[in-house]
Design a protein around this motif. Structure first.
Motif, PDB file in Angstrom:
ATOM      1  N   TYR A 138      39.156  39.841  50.325  1.00 51.14           N
ATOM      2  CA  TYR A 138      39.557  39.318  51.631  1.00 51.14           C
ATOM      3  C   TYR A 138      40.036  37.865  51.561  1.00 51.14           C
ATOM      4  CZ  TYR A 138      34.946  37.079  51.938  1.00 51.14           C
ATOM      5  OH  TYR A 138      33.840  36.302  51.707  1.00 51.14           O
ATOM      6  N   GLU A 139      39.838  37.208  50.434  1.00 52.74           N
ATOM      7  CA  GLU A 139      40.302  35.827  50.267  1.00 52.74           C
ATOM      8  C   GLU A 139      41.701  35.754  49.659  1.00 52.74           C
ATOM      9  OE1 GLU A 139      36.226  33.368  49.477  1.00 52.74           O
ATOM     10  OE2 GLU A 139      36.885  34.691  47.851  1.00 52.74           O
ATOM     11  N   ILE A 140      42.286  36.913  49.388  1.00 52.60           N
ATOM     12  CA  ILE A 140      43.609  36.977  48.760  1.00 52.60           C
ATOM     13  C   ILE A 140      44.531  37.770  49.678  1.00 52.60           C
ATOM     14  CG2 ILE A 140      44.908  37.711  46.729  1.00 52.60           C
ATOM     15  CD1 ILE A 140      42.135  37.735  45.233  1.00 52.60           C
ATOM     16  N   GLU A 141      45.685  37.193  49.983  1.00 50.46           N
ATOM     17  CA  GLU A 141      46.654  37.864  50.840  1.00 50.46           C
ATOM     18  C   GLU A 141      47.993  37.919  50.116  1.00 50.46           C
ATOM     19  OE1 GLU A 141      48.528  37.353  55.320  1.00 50.46           O
ATOM     20  OE2 GLU A 141      46.763  36.203  54.757  1.00 50.46           O
ATOM     21  N   LEU A 142      48.677  39.055  50.243  1.00 52.87           N
ATOM     22  CA  LEU A 142      49.961  39.259  49.574  1.00 52.87           C
ATOM     23  C   LEU A 142      51.075  39.366  50.604  1.00 52.87           C
ATOM     24  CD1 LEU A 142      48.872  42.184  47.216  1.00 52.87           C
ATOM     25  CD2 LEU A 142      48.725  39.748  46.761  1.00 52.87           C
ATOM     26  N   ALA A 143      52.244  38.830  50.250  1.00 51.41           N
ATOM     27  CA  ALA A 143      53.405  38.952  51.137  1.00 51.41           C
ATOM     28  C   ALA A 143      54.682  38.766  50.331  1.00 51.41           C
ATOM     29  CB  ALA A 143      53.341  37.927  52.258  1.00 51.41           C
ATOM     30  N   HIS A 144      55.764  39.213  50.919  1.00 52.34           N
ATOM     31  CA  HIS A 144      57.109  38.988  50.389  1.00 52.34           C
ATOM     32  C   HIS A 144      57.874  38.194  51.438  1.00 52.34           C
ATOM     33  CE1 HIS A 144      56.774  41.988  47.169  1.00 52.34           C
ATOM     34  NE2 HIS A 144      56.108  42.717  48.044  1.00 52.34           N
TER      35      HIS A 144
ATOM     36  N   GLY B 272      36.311  35.259  40.608  1.00 57.05           N
ATOM     37  CA  GLY B 272      35.266  35.193  41.619  1.00 57.05           C
ATOM     38  C   GLY B 272      35.738  35.237  43.064  1.00 57.05           C
ATOM     39  N   LEU B 273      37.054  35.300  43.290  1.00 57.76           N
ATOM     40  CA  LEU B 273      37.514  35.404  44.673  1.00 57.76           C
ATOM     41  C   LEU B 273      37.293  36.831  45.171  1.00 57.76           C
ATOM     42  CD1 LEU B 273      39.088  32.739  43.872  1.00 57.76           C
ATOM     43  CD2 LEU B 273      40.728  33.451  45.595  1.00 57.76           C
ATOM     44  N   PHE B 274      36.987  36.944  46.443  1.00 61.27           N
ATOM     45  CA  PHE B 274      36.834  38.247  47.065  1.00 61.27           C
ATOM     46  C   PHE B 274      38.207  38.748  47.510  1.00 61.27           C
ATOM     47  CE2 PHE B 274      32.678  36.218  47.829  1.00 61.27           C
ATOM     48  CZ  PHE B 274      31.868  37.149  47.187  1.00 61.27           C
TER      49      PHE B 274
ATOM     50  N   GLU C  11      48.517  41.998  39.035  1.00 63.17           N
ATOM     51  CA  GLU C  11      47.906  41.210  37.956  1.00 63.17           C
ATOM     52  C   GLU C  11      47.329  39.903  38.488  1.00 63.17           C
ATOM     53  OE1 GLU C  11      50.959  40.768  34.996  1.00 63.17           O
ATOM     54  OE2 GLU C  11      50.875  42.886  34.439  1.00 63.17           O
ATOM     55  N   ALA C  12      48.030  39.260  39.404  1.00 54.64           N
ATOM     56  CA  ALA C  12      47.537  38.009  39.993  1.00 54.64           C
ATOM     57  C   ALA C  12      46.247  38.256  40.759  1.00 54.64           C
ATOM     58  CB  ALA C  12      48.599  37.394  40.899  1.00 54.64           C
ATOM     59  N   VAL C  13      46.216  39.332  41.536  1.00 59.45           N
ATOM     60  CA  VAL C  13      45.004  39.664  42.290  1.00 59.45           C
ATOM     61  C   VAL C  13      43.843  39.935  41.329  1.00 59.45           C
ATOM     62  CG1 VAL C  13      43.932  41.397  43.793  1.00 59.45           C
ATOM     63  CG2 VAL C  13      46.189  40.483  44.351  1.00 59.45           C
ATOM     64  N   ALA C  14      44.085  40.696  40.275  1.00 56.62           N
ATOM     65  CA  ALA C  14      43.028  41.009  39.307  1.00 56.62           C
ATOM     66  C   ALA C  14      42.486  39.735  38.661  1.00 56.62           C
ATOM     67  CB  ALA C  14      43.557  41.969  38.244  1.00 56.62           C
TER      68      ALA C  14
ATOM     69  N   HIS D  65      34.445  28.273  43.538  1.00 53.83           N
ATOM     70  CA  HIS D  65      34.378  27.734  44.897  1.00 53.83           C
ATOM     71  C   HIS D  65      34.523  28.859  45.913  1.00 53.83           C
ATOM     72  CE1 HIS D  65      34.330  23.633  43.570  1.00 53.83           C
ATOM     73  NE2 HIS D  65      35.494  23.764  42.934  1.00 53.83           N
ATOM     74  N   ARG D  66      33.739  28.817  46.932  1.00 51.11           N
ATOM     75  CA  ARG D  66      33.806  29.795  48.015  1.00 51.11           C
ATOM     76  C   ARG D  66      34.631  29.222  49.159  1.00 51.11           C
ATOM     77  NH1 ARG D  66      34.155  33.258  45.778  1.00 51.11           N
ATOM     78  NH2 ARG D  66      32.761  33.558  44.100  1.00 51.11           N
ATOM     79  N   GLY D  67      35.178  30.109  49.946  1.00 58.26           N
ATOM     80  CA  GLY D  67      35.907  29.687  51.137  1.00 58.26           C
ATOM     81  C   GLY D  67      37.362  29.346  50.885  1.00 58.26           C
ATOM     82  N   VAL D  68      37.853  29.614  49.687  1.00 56.03           N
ATOM     83  CA  VAL D  68      39.261  29.362  49.376  1.00 56.03           C
ATOM     84  C   VAL D  68      40.031  30.642  49.665  1.00 56.03           C
ATOM     85  CG1 VAL D  68      40.911  28.778  47.567  1.00 56.03           C
ATOM     86  CG2 VAL D  68      38.679  27.669  47.620  1.00 56.03           C
ATOM     87  N   HIS D  69      41.143  30.504  50.343  1.00 53.13           N
ATOM     88  CA  HIS D  69      42.002  31.650  50.643  1.00 53.13           C
ATOM     89  C   HIS D  69      43.316  31.443  49.899  1.00 53.13           C
ATOM     90  CE1 HIS D  69      43.297  35.058  53.187  1.00 53.13           C
ATOM     91  NE2 HIS D  69      44.487  34.536  52.985  1.00 53.13           N
ATOM     92  N   VAL D  70      43.705  32.399  49.063  1.00 52.01           N
ATOM     93  CA  VAL D  70      44.936  32.303  48.284  1.00 52.01           C
ATOM     94  C   VAL D  70      45.962  33.264  48.874  1.00 52.01           C
ATOM     95  CG1 VAL D  70      46.001  32.582  46.017  1.00 52.01           C
ATOM     96  CG2 VAL D  70      43.676  31.658  46.198  1.00 52.01           C
ATOM     97  N   TYR D  71      47.092  32.720  49.207  1.00 54.06           N
ATOM     98  CA  TYR D  71      48.193  33.469  49.800  1.00 54.06           C
ATOM     99  C   TYR D  71      49.274  33.596  48.733  1.00 54.06           C
ATOM    100  CZ  TYR D  71      51.798  34.519  53.319  1.00 54.06           C
ATOM    101  OH  TYR D  71      52.794  35.096  54.051  1.00 54.06           O
TER     102      TYR D  71
END
Length: 164
Positions: A105-111, A101-103, A92-95, A34-40
């Motif tokens: 820019y669709e993945i953001e990391l934070a603490h 298939g996520l890009f 590892e989660a990002v990989a 699916h496109r357009g999903v943003h994972v934080y």
């Protein structure tokens, strides 16, 4: 005609447990291509130990400032120590998400901020609200420090606060 998929934000709470790996795998299966999903990805840090919260103070303003600076350095060193193990988990989660298939820019990391004096659950829900996340994914056996702090699991606390 198939329903169009709209952009969606979801938050995944991560830690160093195997439950996080299973949650990431679940999300990749759920999302498919699916496109357009943003994972934080949010790494929930434990609160600061009591001895790092404050000091007794000093009569002399210069000594007070010096003690405050020392406390701040000790707090930052402790935060760096608890953040370090998360680096590999986040990488590892990002990989895995990129492999699904996520890009980037669709993945953001934070603490989370251990200096935040709010209840960790409230802080987590505030992060989700700020990022417009409608879904929060938490592994079943994550954040053992949270149970010690609150007497219940992170999932139980999230459910309690979202039902209020």
């Amino acid at each position: 005609m198939p329903k169009a998929i709209t952009p969606e934000n979801l938050m995944l709470i991560v830690d160093e447990s195997s439950a996080t790996g299973r949650a990431v795998d679940y999300i990749t299966r759920l999302l498919g291509c699916h496109r357009g999903v943003h994972v934080y990805l949010l790494h929930l840090l434990p609160p600061l130990p009591a001895e790092l919260l404050e000091f007794g103070g000093a009569e002399d303003p210069r000594q007070e400032q010096q003690l405050q600076s020392e406390l701040h350095r000790e707090q930052q060193a402790w935060i760096a120590t608890v953040k370090a193990p998360a680096r590999q988990v986040l990488d590892e989660a990002v990989a895995t998400l990129r492999g699904a298939g996520l890009f980037t820019y669709e993945i953001e990391l934070a603490h989370s901020d251990p200096l935040d004096d709010r209840d960790p659950t409230i802080s987590l829900l505030k992060h989700a609200q700020e990022k417009h996340c409608h879904t929060i994914v938490v592994g079943n056996h994550t954040h053992p420090w949270f149970r010690k702090l609150t007497g219940s699991s992170l999932i139980e606390q999230l459910l309690r606060h979202t039902n209020e």
